[in-house]
Enzyme design. Structure first.
Site, PDB file in Angstrom:
ATOM      1  N   CYS A  64     -34.327 -30.945 -29.325  1.00 31.07           N
ATOM      2  CA  CYS A  64     -35.768 -30.709 -29.155  1.00 31.07           C
ATOM      3  C   CYS A  64     -36.155 -30.416 -27.712  1.00 31.07           C
ATOM      4  O   CYS A  64     -37.342 -30.281 -27.410  1.00 31.07           O
ATOM      5  CB  CYS A  64     -36.562 -31.930 -29.628  1.00 31.07           C
ATOM      6  SG  CYS A  64     -36.221 -32.452 -31.315  1.00 31.07           S
ATOM      7  N   ARG A  72     -44.183 -26.896 -29.464  1.00 35.16           N
ATOM      8  CA  ARG A  72     -43.415 -27.028 -30.705  1.00 35.16           C
ATOM      9  C   ARG A  72     -43.258 -28.489 -31.089  1.00 35.16           C
ATOM     10  O   ARG A  72     -43.457 -28.868 -32.252  1.00 35.16           O
ATOM     11  CB  ARG A  72     -42.044 -26.373 -30.525  1.00 35.16           C
ATOM     12  CG  ARG A  72     -41.018 -26.687 -31.599  1.00 35.16           C
ATOM     13  CD  ARG A  72     -39.645 -26.179 -31.198  1.00 35.16           C
ATOM     14  NE  ARG A  72     -38.621 -26.583 -32.144  1.00 35.16           N
ATOM     15  CZ  ARG A  72     -38.016 -27.762 -32.146  1.00 35.16           C
ATOM     16  NH1 ARG A  72     -38.347 -28.676 -31.239  1.00 35.16           N
ATOM     17  NH2 ARG A  72     -37.088 -28.044 -33.042  1.00 35.16           N
TER      18      ARG A  72
END
Length: 315
Positions: free
Chosen positions: A177, A218
């Protein structure tokens, strides 16, 4: 235990970590031979590096298909395996224009692997991204009551978890991530091309900054979508649970947000970013042309705001 569960229990990551270092060493050896104008050695070493790279991706199919359960990444890896084999064969056969792409892969691994294999560097990067994600959520008042907390997994001390008491759902920022993969790709590509150092520095600074901001956005989207179950629709549950092999309907929102929407949009965003960065580093288009020619598409790419005959289009 089902067949899918048995496959998912296999652990290949420790082996791929070692293989990744071997691949990096092979690419660097090819780059070194190229710099020394030993073209024959450069071709052989680089071809071998590409073939090892194909093995690396092949071994990772199990992880991305059955553990990570990413359709987009699995498809990309299934394409990458034969592509690496083919590029290696072309290099071995004397297609020296692919040595620039090979040099880019070498730089990518040099950027990526220290973060991936160093627990300290990996942890610092994860916590930096998690903290900024939590800060954005709080600053925009998007999640009243959300708790930013330490990873509940035993043995972990990372502050990387967002818990939503309203639904009892939690999301964690993990290494995948952080955006380091995309940053490594752009850093490697820009470092590999033959362009003035100043323009390359601008291109790297812009690409890393934009990727960092987009990645925070995101993570915010995925955390909120999972935390508030944005995609918990009955008509979605069946197809998504079947596609990803899920047994818990509460995980549908996460998989739609992350494995479907975020990953598809990431592919589009990175393609758009490459076109944007080509304003400062138009030499990137040469690599794109070479990649397209491999699949039989011969085109000459021109950025509308760049004169390719100019030695420094950033001026």
């Amino acid at each position: 235990m089902s067949l899918l569960e048995a496959i998912a229990e296999l652990h290949v990551i420790p082996y791929t970590d070692v293989l990744a270092w071997v691949v990096m060493a092979a690419f660097i050896a090819g780059v070194a031979a190229d710099y020394r104008d030993n073209l024959l050695a450069a071709r052989r070493l680089t071809a071998g590096a590409w073939w090892l790279f194909a093995v690396f991706w092949f071994v990772l199919i199990q992880h991305f298909a059955f553990v990570h359960r990413s359709v987009v990444q699995t498809v990309l890896i299934l394409i990458a395996v034969p592509a690496c084999l083919y590029v290696g064969w072309l290099v071995f056969a004397g297609r020296d224009s692919l040595l620039t792409l090979s040099r880019a892969v070498a730089f990518m691994t040099v950027i990526y692997l220290p973060f991936e294999t160093s627990e300290l560097a990996r942890g610092l990067l994860i916590e930096a991204v998690a903290f900024q994600t939590a800060t954005v959520i709080d600053a925009l008042s998007l999640a009243d009551g959300m708790e930013y907390m330490q990873d509940p997994d035993e043995g972990s001390t990372l502050m990387n978890t967002f818990w939503f008491p309203e639904t009892g759902r939690a999301s964690r920022v993990v290494f995948e991530c952080t955006g380091i993969g995309a940053m490594s790709i752009f850093g490697g590509l820009i470092a590999a091309v033959n362009a003035p150092l100043r323009r390359k520095a601008v291109g790297i600074a812009l690409s890393i900054s934009i990727i960092w901001v987009l990645n925070i956005g995101r993570n915010v989207f995925i955390a909120l979508a999972n935390g508030y179950q944005w995609f918990a629709y009955s008509w979605l549950e069946g197809p998504i649970m079947a596609l990803f092999g899920l047994t818990d309907p509460a995980r549908v929102s996460f998989f739609v947000a992350d494995r479907v929407l975020a990953q598809l949009l990431a592919v589009v965003a990175l393609a758009g970013l490459a076109w944007f960065i080509a304003r400062w580093v138009p030499e990137l288009l040469d690599i794109a042309e070479e990649l397209l020619s491999i699949v039989g598409i011969d085109v000459e790419l021109h950025h509308p705001s760049v004169d390719r005959t100019d030695t420094d289009p950033a001026d």
